[in-house]
Design a protein around this motif. Sequence first.
Motif, PDB file in Angstrom:
ATOM      1  N   ARG A  35      24.570 -34.185  24.812  1.00 24.45           N
ATOM      2  CA  ARG A  35      24.492 -32.791  24.380  1.00 24.45           C
ATOM      3  C   ARG A  35      25.110 -31.815  25.388  1.00 24.45           C
ATOM      4  N   GLU A  39      27.996 -29.019  24.532  1.00 20.92           N
ATOM      5  CA  GLU A  39      27.849 -27.582  24.749  1.00 20.92           C
ATOM      6  C   GLU A  39      28.931 -27.028  25.663  1.00 20.92           C
ATOM      7  N   THR A 132      27.812 -23.094  18.595  1.00 18.92           N
ATOM      8  CA  THR A 132      27.058 -24.069  17.812  1.00 18.92           C
ATOM      9  C   THR A 132      27.107 -23.666  16.349  1.00 18.92           C
TER      10      THR A 132
END
Length: 276
Positions: A35, A39, A132
């Motif tokens: 993750r 990001e 996102t």
Amino acid sequence: MKPIITASECASESAGPRPPVLLDIRWQLGGPHGRPDYEAGHLPGAVFVDLDAELAGPAGKGGRHPLPDPEEFGAVMRRAGVSRDTPVVVYDGGQGWAAARAWWLLRWTGHLDVRVLDGGLAAWSGELSTGTPTPAEGDFRPEPGALPLLDADAAAALARSGLLLDARAAERYRGDVEPIDRVGGHIPGAVSAPTAENVGEDGRFLPAERLAARFGGLGADGDAGAIGVYCGSGVSGAHEVLALELAGHRAALYAGSWSEWSSDASRPVATGPDPQ
């Protein structure tokens, strides 16, 4: 449909009238969670999917990465925007194993239009995004069984009657080392076929004719009959199934793989370079 897509093709389709759903499956065996990498930068519009939590069930008797519950997997895919009739492109950091796991699961559960980004994020030369996305809910409903699947007994039988390929590194196949599972070695009768040899130095799949020659040399020819693949826990084995498809062969995956096989002390184990 060819199961891989180039970065330039992906960029062109993403800018076209029917853009694919992009899934980021960055993951590394024994490494950090993917993750933070997502990001820090990902393909514009891509949704992160966690291999350990969303593309596998809880570790246990079924191995380290047993197949996820189909309904739970379907819910993950719908949240990511996957519909039955939308194209999907999956990618990882470049190794291709994690992306192939997502490709295999989608294909196994009935999605007909899913491809792996050849070379992964490393092959992408366009801009990256740190946003996102919040895609619209998809309508994909899994229908398991579209690709062949093996359990331990079927894998053992295939090693005797057909061709069972072991996709792990050769030293693990021989039993020289075993850094993860209970014991080293391989399923008796299985042939060593390390996944790493499916790609070139750039991480992209070898041309189809070279893959065909590779697997032909391992016994995948007109006389081989059924073909199956296993690895450590069903991740790199999916990459080998994809490579076999590029070479013109349909192969079954033993999803529990060595992590399931070796957990049962009653199952036989072969060591050394010889299949038996």
